[in-house]
Design an enzyme around this catalytic site. Structure first.
Site, mmCIF file in Angstrom:
data_model
loop_
_atom_site.group_PDB
_atom_site.id
_atom_site.type_symbol
_atom_site.label_atom_id
_atom_site.label_comp_id
_atom_site.label_asym_id
_atom_site.label_seq_id
_atom_site.Cartn_x
_atom_site.Cartn_y
_atom_site.Cartn_z
ATOM 1 N N ASP A 107 0.833 -1.201 0.000
ATOM 2 C CA ASP A 107 0.000 0.000 0.000
ATOM 3 C C ASP A 107 0.870 1.255 0.000
ATOM 4 O OD1 ASP A 107 -2.309 -1.463 0.018
ATOM 5 O OD2 ASP A 107 -2.726 -1.198 2.146
ATOM 6 N N ARG A 158 -1.375 -0.319 -8.990
ATOM 7 C CA ARG A 158 -2.744 0.111 -8.726
ATOM 8 C C ARG A 158 -2.800 1.635 -8.799
ATOM 9 N NH1 ARG A 158 -3.508 -0.739 -3.016
ATOM 10 N NH2 ARG A 158 -4.029 -2.916 -3.440
#
Length: 278
Positions: A107, A158
């Site tokens: 992340d 992402r």
């Protein structure tokens, strides 16, 4: 136990409850990105504890044959204690995951962590020939250059609009400008990446943009959304596209739940209904 007010967004407090949720998703053709909640540790003990749980989670996912991967936060793996701590813990998790064929997402947190996160991702991805993913945030002014840097790196990227609130000297603050940056980033990725594109968005316009680019360029991609947000849409999209749901679990749910409630009025209304009915 996760209270009813939060259990729409958090899959219980244990790996077992999280994987049970994943099983239900898989039955509806949605895959899962499992995250143990925790971040910004200033002591080594919780870092090592969470890293060990991630390694066990990798074993559980591999043994269960579920369509799932894991996602870790740099500050959860000790970045606040030093980049060397983060790199060491991350390497152990990625090595274990690679042995079991389980994908690992890293992340992206606030803008102060971007360089350390990018460097760690590129090193791990090149070492393993993929098997690792990274998040890029469209609201950061630097992201166009970062997207170009990663064009030939194996693994996945992402693309999100950005969930943090960085200062104006490093980020765009106007919503329309961020939307345009997101569109442009998707255009660049579908044109220049060989695949591995993840569209992390609940915005119908951005998902439509991604599907149109897929039709134009033929580049493989997946759609990623959060647990508890537009879930019926996730199931509908999964009938035609690859869809992954971000599935957090664990007893450190409060700050995560607060962010979800503050992001969208619909989430706030759901939380209020849960309080009133309890």
């Amino acid at each position: 136990m996760i209270p009813p007010i939060a259990n729409r967004f958090v899959a219980g407090d244990s790996p077992a409850t999280a994987l049970e949720h994943v099983r239900g998703l898989n039955e509806r053709d949605v895959k899962a990105i499992v995250n143990l909640l925790g971040e910004h540790y200033d002591d080594r003990e919780p870092v090592e504890s969470d890293a060990a749980e991630y390694r066990r989670l990798v074993d559980d996912i591999a043994g269960s044959r579920l369509e799932a991967c894991i996602s870790v936060k740099p500050s959860q793996l000790g970045l606040d204690l030093g980049e060397d701590v983060f790199r060491s813990e991350l390497a152990d998790i990625v090595d274990a995951a690679a042995d079991h064929g389980v994908f690992v997402w890293i992340d992206m947190e606030d803008h102060t962590t971007t360089d350390a996160t990018l460097d760690a991702f590129e090193e791990m991805a090149r070492e393993h020939g993929g098997g690792v993913g990274l998040c890029l945030q469209a609201n950061l002014r630097r992201t166009r250059a970062d997207a170009k840097r990663l064009a030939d790196v194996p693994g996945k990227v992402r693309f999100v609009k950005g969930a943090y609130d960085p200062p104006a000297d490093v980020a765009y603050t106007d919503g329309a400008r961020i939307d345009q940056e997101y569109r442009d980033l998707l255009e660049y990725a579908f044109d220049h990446y060989e695949g591995g594109i993840a569209v992390g968005s609940h915005d119908p316009a951005m998902i439509e943009r991604a599907t149109a680019l897929h039709e134009r360029y033929g580049t493989d991609f997946e759609i990623q959304m959060l647990m508890g947000v537009r879930e019926e849409t996730q199931y509908e999209l999964a009938e035609e596209y690859e869809v992954w749901q971000y599935v957090p679990y664990g007893d450190r749910w409060m700050s995560y739940f607060y962010r979800r409630v503050m992001e969208r009025r619909e989430n706030l209304r759901f939380a209020l209904r849960a309080v009133l009915s309890s």
